[in-house]
Design a protein around this motif. Structure first.
Motif, PDB file in Angstrom:
ATOM      1  N   PRO A   1       3.821  -7.896   0.148  1.00  0.00           N
ATOM      2  CA  PRO A   1       4.679  -8.757   1.103  1.00  0.00           C
ATOM      3  C   PRO A   1       6.145  -7.774   1.313  1.00  0.00           C
ATOM      4  CG  PRO A   1       4.726 -10.121  -1.030  1.00  0.00           C
ATOM      5  CD  PRO A   1       4.352  -8.918  -0.871  1.00  0.00           C
ATOM      6  N   GLY A   2       6.564  -8.402   2.598  1.00  0.00           N
ATOM      7  CA  GLY A   2       8.069  -7.690   2.837  1.00  0.00           C
ATOM      8  C   GLY A   2       7.351  -6.043   3.174  1.00  0.00           C
ATOM      9  N   THR A   3       6.759  -5.501   2.934  1.00  0.00           N
ATOM     10  CA  THR A   3       7.323  -3.467   2.918  1.00  0.00           C
ATOM     11  C   THR A   3       7.054  -4.080   4.758  1.00  0.00           C
ATOM     12  OG1 THR A   3       5.977  -3.769   1.041  1.00  0.00           O
ATOM     13  CG2 THR A   3       5.838  -1.404   2.390  1.00  0.00           C
ATOM     14  N   PRO A   4       7.681  -2.705   5.290  1.00  0.00           N
ATOM     15  CA  PRO A   4       7.403  -2.093   6.383  1.00  0.00           C
ATOM     16  C   PRO A   4       5.749  -1.223   6.704  1.00  0.00           C
ATOM     17  CG  PRO A   4       9.252  -1.131   5.344  1.00  0.00           C
ATOM     18  CD  PRO A   4       8.687  -2.130   4.768  1.00  0.00           C
TER      19      PRO A   4
ATOM     20  N   PHE B   1       2.075   2.633   2.692  1.00  0.00           N
ATOM     21  CA  PHE B   1       3.428   2.255   2.966  1.00  0.00           C
ATOM     22  C   PHE B   1       1.922   0.539   4.549  1.00  0.00           C
ATOM     23  CE2 PHE B   1       5.178   6.443   3.126  1.00  0.00           C
ATOM     24  CZ  PHE B   1       6.300   5.674   2.650  1.00  0.00           C
ATOM     25  N   ASN B   2       0.575   0.736   4.331  1.00  0.00           N
ATOM     26  CA  ASN B   2       0.253   0.008   4.911  1.00  0.00           C
ATOM     27  C   ASN B   2      -0.477  -0.834   4.212  1.00  0.00           C
ATOM     28  OD1 ASN B   2       1.419   0.351   6.906  1.00  0.00           O
ATOM     29  ND2 ASN B   2      -0.141   1.698   8.044  1.00  0.00           N
ATOM     30  N   SER B   3      -0.119  -0.781   2.718  1.00  0.00           N
ATOM     31  CA  SER B   3      -0.825  -1.787   1.647  1.00  0.00           C
ATOM     32  C   SER B   3      -0.770  -4.203   2.532  1.00  0.00           C
ATOM     33  CB  SER B   3      -0.503  -1.677   0.420  1.00  0.00           C
ATOM     34  OG  SER B   3      -0.596  -1.150  -0.216  1.00  0.00           O
ATOM     35  N   PRO B   4      -1.729  -4.780   2.275  1.00  0.00           N
ATOM     36  CA  PRO B   4      -2.227  -5.604   3.122  1.00  0.00           C
ATOM     37  C   PRO B   4      -1.164  -6.757   1.398  1.00  0.00           C
ATOM     38  CG  PRO B   4      -3.903  -4.634   2.719  1.00  0.00           C
ATOM     39  CD  PRO B   4      -2.887  -3.912   2.618  1.00  0.00           C
ATOM     40  N   ASN B   5      -0.938  -6.027   0.334  1.00  0.00           N
ATOM     41  CA  ASN B   5      -0.741  -7.594  -0.467  1.00  0.00           C
ATOM     42  C   ASN B   5       0.348  -7.074  -1.127  1.00  0.00           C
ATOM     43  OD1 ASN B   5      -3.839  -7.602  -0.878  1.00  0.00           O
ATOM     44  ND2 ASN B   5      -4.006  -5.974  -2.298  1.00  0.00           N
TER      45      ASN B   5
END
Length: 133
Positions: A33-36, A27-31
């Motif tokens: 975009p648009g993922t909460p 859930f915290n992948s920086p690559n």
């Protein structure tokens, strides 16, 4: 698995760590975009709570495995009761709130009605008893 294997909680700890790392990576992948994003303290708190619940369940299960036998034929041996009829050599014995058919371990010496008896062994549904003074 942790209950049956001698890992002393290592499998539960590995499962909790896998949950925390997996949730943070997913859930915290920086690559992407648009993922909460998910709160790190929330994921760690949930993981620790799950670990505590599973460890408590494991402790209850291990305690239940070590508890003495309370039902079945094995639990009757050594208990005391009263002869409800003369045992010469077969009669009735009250053990707790149950009435059993019993046989005297020494058929040459009858056990009178009302005498206290102890279960020596169980053969099928018949108790083998001896008199207790």
């Amino acid at each position: 698995m942790d209950i049956q294997s001698p890992t002393h909680g290592a499998l539960t700890a590995a499962g909790v760590a896998s949950f925390i790392v997996g949730a943070l990576v997913l859930f915290n992948s920086p690559n992407i975009p648009g993922t909460p994003r998910v709160s790190v303290p929330l994921v760690i708190g949930t993981g620790v709570t799950l670990g505590v619940v599973f460890m408590a369940a494991m402790a209850f299960a291990l305690r239940a495995q070590r508890a003495p036998i309370r039902i079945g034929q094995e639990s009757l041996v050594g208990q005391t009761g009263y002869a409800r009829s003369d045992l010469n050599p077969v009669g009735n014995v009250q053990l707790g709130s149950e009435l059993w058919t019993a046989e005297n371990v020494d058929p040459t010496v009858p056990i009178p009605r009302g005498a206290r008896v102890e279960v020596v062994r169980v053969e099928g549904i018949r108790l083998i008893v001896k008199r207790v003074n």
